[in-house]
Design a protein around this motif. Sequence first.
Motif, PDB file in Angstrom:
ATOM      1  N   ASP A 105      -1.814   7.372  -5.515  1.00  0.00           N
ATOM      2  CA  ASP A 105      -1.613   5.962  -5.181  1.00  0.00           C
ATOM      3  C   ASP A 105      -0.691   5.356  -6.222  1.00  0.00           C
ATOM      4  O   ASP A 105      -0.979   5.403  -7.424  1.00  0.00           O
ATOM      5  N   PHE A 115      -7.263   4.083  -5.361  1.00  0.00           N
ATOM      6  CA  PHE A 115      -7.649   4.582  -4.049  1.00  0.00           C
ATOM      7  C   PHE A 115      -8.325   3.453  -3.269  1.00  0.00           C
ATOM      8  O   PHE A 115      -8.947   2.559  -3.841  1.00  0.00           O
ATOM      9  N   ASP A 140       0.876  -1.185   0.000  1.00  0.00           N
ATOM     10  CA  ASP A 140       0.000   0.000   0.000  1.00  0.00           C
ATOM     11  C   ASP A 140       0.906   1.224   0.000  1.00  0.00           C
ATOM     12  O   ASP A 140       1.479   1.587   1.027  1.00  0.00           O
ATOM     13  N   ALA A 165      -6.549   1.385  -1.545  1.00  0.00           N
ATOM     14  CA  ALA A 165      -5.503   0.357  -1.417  1.00  0.00           C
ATOM     15  C   ALA A 165      -5.937  -0.997  -1.967  1.00  0.00           C
ATOM     16  O   ALA A 165      -5.760  -2.041  -1.334  1.00  0.00           O
ATOM     17  N   ASP A 220      -4.621  13.005  -3.609  1.00  0.00           N
ATOM     18  CA  ASP A 220      -3.941  11.758  -3.266  1.00  0.00           C
ATOM     19  C   ASP A 220      -3.320  11.103  -4.491  1.00  0.00           C
ATOM     20  O   ASP A 220      -3.930  11.066  -5.572  1.00  0.00           O
ATOM     21  N   THR A 260       1.280   5.214  -0.880  1.00  0.00           N
ATOM     22  CA  THR A 260       0.438   6.398  -1.075  1.00  0.00           C
ATOM     23  C   THR A 260       1.180   7.677  -0.741  1.00  0.00           C
ATOM     24  O   THR A 260       2.163   7.691   0.005  1.00  0.00           O
TER      25      THR A 260
END
Length: 393
Positions: free
Chosen positions: A357, A362, A240, A364, A355, A242
């Motif tokens: 990623d 998004f 994960d 995760a 955000d 980010t």
Amino acid sequence: MAFGDFTVDRNSTKYVLGSSGDIISYATDEPAFEFNADGSYKGLLVEPAATNVCLQSEDSSTTWAASGDTTVTANATTAPDGNTTADKLGDDGATGPGSVYVQQAITVSAGTKYTASAFFKADGLAFARLLASDYDGATNGYQLFELSGAGSKGTPSNLDDSKIEAYPNGWYRCSITWTQGAADTSFTFRTQVASSISSGTVDLDGTSSIFVWGAQVEEGPIATSYIPTTTASVTRNKDDITLGSASSLIGQTEGTLYIEVDWRSATGTSQHLVNASDGTSNNRFVIYNSSGNFNTYAEANGVQLTNQGESSTAYSGIQKIAFAYKTNDLELYRNGSSISTDTSGSLAALATLTDIDLGQTFGAINQANMWIRAVALYPKRLSDAECQALTTL
């Protein structure tokens, strides 16, 4: 752990091939950078969670059942991780032909795709066989492999897929993929010495042997990074990765997303390479691969702006990709060329994107399941010439 400005969350150890030629471990929450067998850089491996349900992955002398023609010598040679934990599967020296293998009964979910893998190295013989028996009634699936040169395969039987990959020091990672029967909740996994690319029968003369290490059985269409086990199954958690509060880095009214990957297709899954969003599905730009199609998708205030791309079934190796966007000008580039365009799509309703990623979307989910080599975000729509130059191999 912070990876540059990114945060890496993976609450488990991860094992990948290091630059030294050995499989190495990355600790909890460390980004896992992998290298090719020749020592060249491969990329940041971003994967979904996976569970190895094959027990005693490095010890064929326990839990595994050996055929009557088989002698298992534990810790007989150096394994792909540099430790002396690889076992030797050899014949017992009796006369005549026979079968040399170890096998293990494994409980799985019915109607589900699985991949079994193991590392092999030639010894007295240079051939191996992987077999999944009784996975759909009495159906057996198997593949024979040649453990020399780049590695090669014989004709598969009752499989969805099979692969062989050369590792340093004469090792090969071999895998088979199949789909369990609708009512079948178990199968038997076998690692076996073979005499040729077409025969699993060997001479019982005391010289029919190979080395084996790192057995793995996991749900899904490919063999993911190695997960060692002993007396119980083990799960490697998802990667994960980010970066939040990143609105200043993301082009809001126009921009370009760039990513370079070493391609690996995981058939039947969604593989998201990079995603810029407001933390929801309503406002986002995403580059992804799904069901043999490579696409970019854009959405503003819940309204789809574009979903364009091309077939990815022939993709392999390094891929350089850019998605350039502004109102009524949305274009996808790959390896020096424009592959699709969309001249209709307003960004006026787009909420502020905050955000990023990396290797997922998004929430995760939908990890890339491939290697990310580079990523960049530009706050303007680069020109055609700039995008072509940026993505040229």
